[in-house]
Each structure stands twice: as C-alpha cells, then as structure tokens.
Scaffold this active site. Structure first.
Site, PDB file in Angstrom:
ATOM      1  N   SER A  48       0.828  -1.207   0.000  1.00 18.79           N
ATOM      2  CA  SER A  48       0.000   0.000   0.000  1.00 18.79           C
ATOM      3  C   SER A  48       0.866   1.263   0.000  1.00 18.79           C
ATOM      4  CB  SER A  48      -0.962  -0.043   1.191  1.00 18.79           C
ATOM      5  OG  SER A  48      -1.986   0.903   1.051  1.00 18.79           O
ATOM      6  N   ASP A 210      -5.704  -3.720  -2.304  1.00 17.04           N
ATOM      7  CA  ASP A 210      -4.646  -3.350  -1.367  1.00 17.04           C
ATOM      8  C   ASP A 210      -3.976  -4.573  -0.745  1.00 17.04           C
ATOM      9  OD1 ASP A 210      -3.290  -2.399   1.039  1.00 17.04           O
ATOM     10  OD2 ASP A 210      -4.443  -0.558   0.824  1.00 17.04           O
TER      11      ASP A 210
END
Length: 296
Positions: A48, A210
């Site tokens: 991320s 993510d």
C-alpha cells in the site's frame, strides 16, 4: 537534518508497511535511517503506502527527495469522485467502479513519481525487467491481494500465475511497475480494484486490491538462510499525542509515526542486530507476518 557525507555508508534491505496517509511518515523515518548511516538500499518491498515508498527508493529518491515529492503533492486530488457533488459521485462510483472514487488521480500520481524519478532511464511505463536493467543493484517487490482467489500476490514474481485475455502467459519482467503499485495501494471500496488478469489454472479473472488485506508488513519476502544485508521493517502506527511526547522537536514528529526495525537474518530465525535512535525510530512488535492466504 544534515547527514555527514564522510560518515560510513551502510547497506540494508527495506520493507514498508501499509498505513494510508500515515505513509507521509516514511520520509522522516528514512531521514533517521540516513542519519544512522543507512543510505544504500538493496532489496525493497512494501504494501500500500509502503509500496509507493519502496518504489520511490528503488528509482532513486532519497529521504529528502521523497519528502519534497510528498510535500508538493495535493493529496485531496486523490478523492476524485467524478462529480462536483461528492455524494452523487461516490454513489455513481460505487455502482460502476465498486469504490467511492475513480482512482485515476492515484494512478497519475504513481506514474508521475516514476516519470520524475532521479534514476536515469526510468519512466512512467517502466516495467520490472527494465527497472532491473536500469538499477541492477536494487530489487523491488510489491505486495497486493487477489480477493477472487483468496491469496496474496507478490509482484512481479507472481505475475507468472496469470494470463492475458488471449490466454498467453504473462511475463513478470514485462509487468509495469506503476500497475503493481496501483494494485497494492487500492484500499478496498475507496479505490477501485484492478482487473484484467486471469488465473492460468482457474481461468477466472483476478480482482486485485490493497496488499494490506493479506500482509500489512511483509517482512518474510526477504527471508534467506544466508542474508547479505540486515532488513529494516518500517511499520506505521497512529502516532503520539503531543502530551505524551512534549519534548519532541517539530522535525522529528513525522518520523515518530513510523517504526523501524533492523534485523539480521540467520538460519535459526531473526536476531535483532541494532536499535538505532529508539526515541525517534521505534521498534515494532510483529504478529503473524507470513499470512500467505487471506483465509489463513
């Protein structure tokens, strides 16, 4: 902060956790690492926000350059609702994109970081193979999650598990860096998932989001029986209330939001090698970092 150019230059691997907007703290944490002598990074990985940081280091940004890039970007642009009436835009995006925003600004920003990279030969569409040729001394791994197949995906190595729309196996070296980082930063339901890759075994399209869904701090990606460098794990947390840390000078507050851990790997597990400036770069406690599957 000033770094003594005559000081010993140390080499390490770096792994950066997810944490959303708290990823701004990585610039300060890296400044602390540079102050301690760690200015050369070999193997880099992230999830991320950490994937964006790892990418930036891999293409030549240092702590100062990363800090400048973060300070000059207007993060409100990432909320690209696609409508001046945000509520209507969010509803439209949820229906058509499975997210609150369209995600185009996030993609543009990641590509811009590559386009303006300090390393010569790097561009917005640079692939992992091209990056290895341009910067052979560094390795970049980016962690995402394929929720359609309930697994973590480490780019570029796991690209070989997928094929294109014509049934041709994908080449990990030909996969664009920006796309892997965009996948890793796709916070579910805020940014749209990335599609277009089909699993070679199931023939089912992957749904990529993510990497924090699978592993927020993927320290295990560089586990080796005989490592050549210590691994620093930079783990974001929520920061400190000013009352708890009243004596911290302003220039350290961004750094205080990131935890750093220098570890030396051995065949018998992890051994803490060195704690550097504990008041500024705090040591994390890791729990279950090796979750290879989402349903583990």
């Amino acid at each position: 902060m000033s770094v003594d150019p005559a000081a010993e230059t140390l080499t390490a691997d770096g792994v950066f956790s997810g944490g959303g907007i708290k990823g701004l703290a990585f610039a300060g944490a890296l400044a602390g690492a540079e102050e301690a002598g760690y200015r050369v990074w070999h193997e880099l990985a992230g999830t991320s926000a950490g994937a964006i940081t790892a990418m930036a280091l891999a293409v030549g940004y240092d702590a100062s350059g990363l800090n400048k890039a973060l300070d000059t970007f207007d993060f409100s642009k990432l909320a690209d609702y696609g409508s001046p009436i945000h509520l209507l835009g969010a509803v439209k995006d949820l229906i058509f994109h499975e997210s609150v925003v369209e995600g185009d600004e996030l993609t543009r920003w990641i590509r811009s970081l590559l386009e303006h990279a300090p390393a010569e030969g790097v561009g917005a569409d640079t692939t992992f193979g091209q990056l290895a040729e341009v910067v052979p001394a560094r390795t970049l791994l980016v962690v995402g999650a394929d929720i359609a197949h309930s697994r973590m995906v480490v780019f570029p190595r796991d690209v070989a598990l997928y094929e294109d729309e014509h049934g041709e196996a994908l080449d990990p070296d030909a996969f664009p860096v920006y796309k892997a980082v965009r996948i890793s930063a796709s916070f579910p339901y805020f940014f749209p998932p990335v599609r277009g890759l089909r699993d070679r075994s199931t023939k089912k399209e992957g749904v990529f989001v993510d990497g924090g869904v699978a592993s927020s701090l993927p320290l295990f990606v560089f586990d080796k029986p005989e490592p050549k460098h210590p691994t620093w794990g930079f783990h974001l947390h929520g920061g400190f209330d000013a009352k708890e840390n009243p004596g911290a000078p302003p220039r350290h507050r961004r750094r205080d939001m990131a935890e750093g851990d220098a570890r030396r790997h051995s065949g018998h597990g992890h051994e803490r090698a060195r704690q550097v400036r504990a008041a500024e770069i705090r040591i994390p406690r890791h729990t279950d970092p090796d979750r290879r599957r989402l349903d583990a």
